[in-house]
Design an enzyme around this catalytic site. Sequence first.
Site, mmCIF file in Angstrom:
data_model
loop_
_atom_site.group_PDB
_atom_site.id
_atom_site.type_symbol
_atom_site.label_atom_id
_atom_site.label_comp_id
_atom_site.label_asym_id
_atom_site.label_seq_id
_atom_site.Cartn_x
_atom_site.Cartn_y
_atom_site.Cartn_z
ATOM 1 N N ASP A 42 -59.664 60.918 -3.141
ATOM 2 C CA ASP A 42 -60.472 62.128 -3.088
ATOM 3 C C ASP A 42 -60.588 62.691 -4.513
ATOM 4 O O ASP A 42 -61.033 61.951 -5.382
ATOM 5 C CB ASP A 42 -59.878 63.122 -2.069
ATOM 6 N N ASP B 234 -60.147 55.757 -1.823
ATOM 7 C CA ASP B 234 -60.071 56.646 -2.999
ATOM 8 C C ASP B 234 -58.994 57.699 -2.786
ATOM 9 O O ASP B 234 -58.471 57.861 -1.681
ATOM 10 C CB ASP B 234 -61.424 57.339 -3.187
HETATM 11 N N1 LIG Z 1 -62.696 61.289 -0.193
HETATM 12 C C1 LIG Z 1 -63.424 61.178 0.896
HETATM 13 N N2 LIG Z 1 -63.813 62.285 1.574
HETATM 14 C C2 LIG Z 1 -64.562 62.168 2.695
HETATM 15 N N3 LIG Z 1 -64.983 61.012 3.196
HETATM 16 C C3 LIG Z 1 -64.631 59.890 2.563
HETATM 17 N N4 LIG Z 1 -64.892 58.603 2.839
HETATM 18 C C4 LIG Z 1 -64.313 57.865 1.882
HETATM 19 N N5 LIG Z 1 -63.674 58.642 0.990
HETATM 20 C C5 LIG Z 1 -63.853 59.920 1.389
#
Ligand SMILES: Nc1ncnc2[nH]cnc12
Length: 292
Positions: free
Chosen positions: A214, A212
């Site tokens: 975030d 992703d």
């Molecule tokens: N955006 C994110 N922040 C923290 N841990 C994660 N694991 C997968 N995506 C994450």
Amino acid sequence: MTDTRETCLAIFGGSGIYEMPGLTIEDERDVETPWGKPSAPVTVGRLNGVRVLFLSRHGKGHSIPPSDLNARANVAAAKMLGATDMLSLSACGSFREELAPGHFVAVDQFVDRTKGRTPSFFETGCVAHVSIAHPVCSRLSEEAAQAAEAAGAKVHRGGTYLVMEGPQFSTKAESELYRSWGMDVIGMTAMPEAKLAREAELPYAILAMVTDYDCWHEDNGAVDVASVLAILGQNRDKGHKTVGEITKMIGTERTPSPDGIDTCLDYAIVTAPEARDPKAVEKLKAIAGRVL
Ligand SMILES: Nc1ncnc2[nH]cnc12
Ligand SMILES: CSC[C@H]1O[C@H](OP(=O)(O)O)[C@H](O)[C@@H]1O
């Protein structure tokens, strides 16, 4: 004389990587370490002839959150079962457009923003300071990157992983702050795991699988578990294949890490032998028996 011993690769599977298909299983070990039990029984087996240990970091059914992981027991269990090297497969968020969901990052640096986790095996009664200036093993990391490419993944070599406490994901302000610091990816589990692997003289590498952006990316919504698991579902196979490829690459006969990690405790323990607490020393023998 060449210093060789049999390779034993410990794989720590993170979110979405709960088993290791293809492994010829020899045993499931319920290990008790001086720091307690690891997240789950450790699967011991062989892949392409190479001895492999597999641990599901978050335990059965993903029941242990990042803050409650017993990283000392996890790393100690690997060491006690004879691991020579340790590879983590982890999900992560990305702070860069070009590190896109589905890509793998062979992380080589960390910024540790965790709080309240116990970061060391060494404690009162036997104090040590190892260097973690270069926290991953350059050889294992390159092998992992090549293996992931052979498994069909797009791999980025190098990158800084910010380790947050969680379990909540970041606020947008935090996400922007970490981007302004030049961080590349974010997750919740690599510390203190990487520090502890170094204290146990275990060369460590991590392939962070981007799931992703975030919550900073204008065209993408804020990360949620459903999107993380959806991307992991599409890339899990590549993670599994990567382990197969790395075992083919590293083979059974191992030489020490070129970074001196196998002997990093030689000059790290500062407590004078006569001042060491015998109880602390006894516990530490599980991970530092070579020097104690
Ligand atoms: N955006 C994110 N922040 C923290 N841990 C994660 N694991 C997968 N995506 C994450
Ligand atoms: C399920 S999303 C958040 C979770 O995923 C990552 O875990 P791991 O590193 O074990 O793959 C991240 O660090 C969080 O713990």
